[in-house]
Design a protein around this motif. Structure first.
Motif, PDB file in Angstrom:
ATOM      1  N   UNK A  23      -1.963  -6.128  -0.851  1.00 56.45           N
ATOM      2  CA  UNK A  23      -2.956  -5.921   0.223  1.00 56.45           C
ATOM      3  C   UNK A  23      -2.290  -5.700   1.574  1.00 56.45           C
ATOM      4  N   UNK A  24      -1.072  -6.208   1.708  1.00 53.67           N
ATOM      5  CA  UNK A  24      -0.383  -6.108   3.007  1.00 53.67           C
ATOM      6  C   UNK A  24       0.375  -4.785   3.175  1.00 53.67           C
TER       7      UNK A  24
ATOM      8  N   UNK B 156      -6.973 -16.742   0.227  1.00 55.91           N
ATOM      9  CA  UNK B 156      -5.554 -16.784   0.571  1.00 55.91           C
ATOM     10  C   UNK B 156      -4.928 -15.386   0.676  1.00 55.91           C
ATOM     11  N   UNK B 157      -5.093 -14.565  -0.375  1.00 53.48           N
ATOM     12  CA  UNK B 157      -4.398 -13.268  -0.402  1.00 53.48           C
ATOM     13  C   UNK B 157      -4.822 -12.364   0.767  1.00 53.48           C
ATOM     14  N   UNK B 158      -6.139 -12.156   0.991  1.00 57.26           N
ATOM     15  CA  UNK B 158      -6.514 -11.318   2.145  1.00 57.26           C
ATOM     16  C   UNK B 158      -6.076 -11.912   3.484  1.00 57.26           C
TER      17      UNK B 158
ATOM     18  N   UNK C 280      -1.465 -14.664  -6.770  1.00 53.80           N
ATOM     19  CA  UNK C 280      -2.035 -14.512  -5.411  1.00 53.80           C
ATOM     20  C   UNK C 280      -1.001 -13.874  -4.478  1.00 53.80           C
TER      21      UNK C 280
ATOM     22  N   UNK D 182      -3.401 -13.944   4.037  1.00 56.30           N
ATOM     23  CA  UNK D 182      -1.953 -13.756   4.177  1.00 56.30           C
ATOM     24  C   UNK D 182      -1.654 -12.291   4.534  1.00 56.30           C
ATOM     25  N   UNK D 183      -2.324 -11.371   3.828  1.00 56.54           N
ATOM     26  CA  UNK D 183      -2.091  -9.947   4.092  1.00 56.54           C
ATOM     27  C   UNK D 183      -2.446  -9.602   5.541  1.00 56.54           C
TER      28      UNK D 183
ATOM     29  N   UNK E 233      -9.051 -21.200  -1.120  1.00 56.35           N
ATOM     30  CA  UNK E 233      -8.069 -20.589  -2.031  1.00 56.35           C
ATOM     31  C   UNK E 233      -8.427 -19.132  -2.342  1.00 56.35           C
ATOM     32  N   UNK E 234      -9.728 -18.853  -2.413  1.00 58.73           N
ATOM     33  CA  UNK E 234     -10.173 -17.485  -2.711  1.00 58.73           C
ATOM     34  C   UNK E 234      -9.742 -16.503  -1.618  1.00 58.73           C
TER      35      UNK E 234
ATOM     36  N   UNK F 292      -1.430 -10.546  -2.389  1.00 63.04           N
ATOM     37  CA  UNK F 292      -1.251 -10.510  -0.933  1.00 63.04           C
ATOM     38  C   UNK F 292      -0.264  -9.413  -0.550  1.00 63.04           C
TER      39      UNK F 292
ATOM     40  N   UNK G 204      -1.458 -23.092  -1.960  1.00 65.92           N
ATOM     41  CA  UNK G 204      -0.813 -21.762  -1.973  1.00 65.92           C
ATOM     42  C   UNK G 204       0.090 -21.582  -0.752  1.00 65.92           C
TER      43      UNK G 204
END
Lengths: 242, 202
Positions: free
Chosen positions: B101-102, A51-53, B94, A55-56, A48-49, B98, A85
């Motif tokens: 960051x994207x 996820x954001x990087x 989140x 996905x990006x 989960x930690x 994201x 997520x």
């Protein structure tokens, strides 16, 4: 997050890892993406930690609506605790994961994503014209565990087999096998519980045509280092903690 | 987890805890009513005025138990909603991260739809939570009403007990236990109301 294209043909394989923004107290993981013209499969998409990087990073290669498939080699949190997520972000996706872990993985929340249970003897994932084979790797280290083989790209994604823990700036491929061995030894001896399971897996994998062996942690093996790894692993006594 | 979310989880969990104590006390009232009925029967004419009161006490206890049972079911729904809201808020945060960051990625814009959807889901949950809290406060008010009624009955019981000759002490003990139970119910339910009132739909 570092992105490395490891195969380019009718489809692509991209490795993601060495995330510089990752909290220090969680282990580094490699994620893999198989990209076909209109679809995208994430292999062991991470915790989960991450996820954001993650996905990006994927958005450099595919739009959200083309992320159609996820694969979890086993049930560990560093493999798939981001599921809840992804479940909220993706509207039309499937999770391919071991059948025996379904009731467990659903604790992460899996409502909109379709859970496709992989039976113990394995199966396939069809991604447009690409067919990936799901190779049983039970007890390596999880009791319900699969690896992904792409016969066209000759890549075997091996989850925790071949794993090592590296500095954040380490190269993505092994460049000195003899030096790399010590980074893998204790992990494999401690985390892999069964010499019998290991032998069966090695026999199976030796029959495959593999250019790249791609673990979930540390560096990938290519060319002759694939055979070197199999020989080394074959000779290693595992399950040492009893 | 933010402090607001933590407080919300604690508030919802405390309702179940407070109400389980209310349930025990309501059952005690029911027992006291049965006891009072037996004493009043033995006392005959001396406790004639006490007899209908025992039926009131019993009915009140039954209604309180029923109300608390329903509130507990409702509290569980509220707890699930709190978990849902927590997950949706975490997802929204989140997704926003994201998307940030994207920036510069070829497909960065495709993240907008999940971000918008997550925001709406989160806001829906927050609204639903406030609506449910308002309804729950209404149900808690009904229990408070029962507690107040029980105290009036306890006061009447004391008056009737004073006419009961040698049964005075036994019947006064019944009145005391009803009064004490009513106090406990009142205090516990009041704590639930205070814990929840900050989330009420304004």
């Amino acid at each position: 997050m570092k992105m490395t294209k490891i195969y380019e043909g009718s489809h692509q394989w991209i490795m993601f890892g060495r995330d510089e923004g990752k909290p220090d107290n969680i282990i580094d993981t490699n994620q893999y993406v198989v990209r076909t013209p209109n679809r995208c499969l994430l292999l062991d998409p991470g915790g989960a930690e991450l996820f954001a990087p993650m996905m990006a990073a994927v958005l450099h290669h595919a739009p959200v609506d083309q992320i159609t498939d996820l694969f979890a080699s086993h049930q560990d949190p560093d493999v798939i605790s981001s599921l809840g997520l992804w479940d909220q972000a993706l509207t039309n996706a499937k999770l391919h994961a071991p059948a025996i872990w379904e009731g467990f993985l659903r604790h992460y929340s899996c409502e909109s994503i379709e859970y496709v249970p992989i039976p113990d003897n394995g199966g396939t994932i069809k991604l447009e014209s690409v067919e990936l084979q799901l190779i049983p790797a039970h007890y390596l280290h999880s009791p319900g565990n699969f690896h992904v083989y792409d016969p066209q790209a000759k890549i075997l994604m091996t989850g925790d087999v071949g794993a090592a823990f590296e500095a954040p700036d380490a190269p993505v491929f092994v460049d000195n096998f003899a030096a790399h061995v010590e980074k893998m030894r204790h992990w494999h001896q401690r985390m892999m519980p069964s010499n019998q399971a290991k032998r069966v897996w090695i026999e199976r994998v030796r029959n495959m045509d593999i250019d790249i062996l791609a673990p979930q942690h540390g560096r990938m093996f290519k060319g002759d280092d694939v055979k070197r790894f199999l020989d080394w692993f074959d000779a290693l006594q595992v399950g040492i903690a009893v | 987890m933010t402090n607001q979310t933590k407080s919300q989880f604690i508030a919802v969990a405390s309702i179940t805890s407070e109400l389980s104590a209310v349930m025990v006390v309501a059952k005690e009232i029911s027992l006291a009513a049965a006891n009072a009925k037996a004493i009043a029967f033995r006392a005959g004419d001396k406790a004639k005025g006490f007899q209908p009161i025992t039926d009131f006490i019993n009915e009140l206890a039954k209604e309180t138990i029923e109300l608390v049972t329903n509130i507990n079911i409702y509290a569980l729904v509220l707890y699930r909603l709190t978990v849902d809201e927590y997950q949706k808020t975490a997802a929204y945060n989140k997704f926003e991260l994201a998307a940030k960051m994207a920036e510069g990625a070829v497909y960065a814009k495709s993240m907008q739809e999940p971000v918008d959807h997550a925001r709406l889901s989160m806001q829906d949950c927050q609204r639903q939570f406030k609506r449910d809290v308002s309804q729950l406060l209404g149900q808690l008010e009904a229990v408070m009403h029962h507690a107040r009624a029980a105290r009036v009955i306890a006061a009447n019981s004391r008056i009737e007990a004073s006419q009961a000759g040698e049964y005075l002490q036994s019947l006064q003990a019944v009145a005391e236990s009803v009064d004490k139970a009513a106090h406990t119910i009142h205090d516990n339910v009041q704590r639930c109301r205070i814990a929840l009132s900050i989330y009420r739909n304004s």
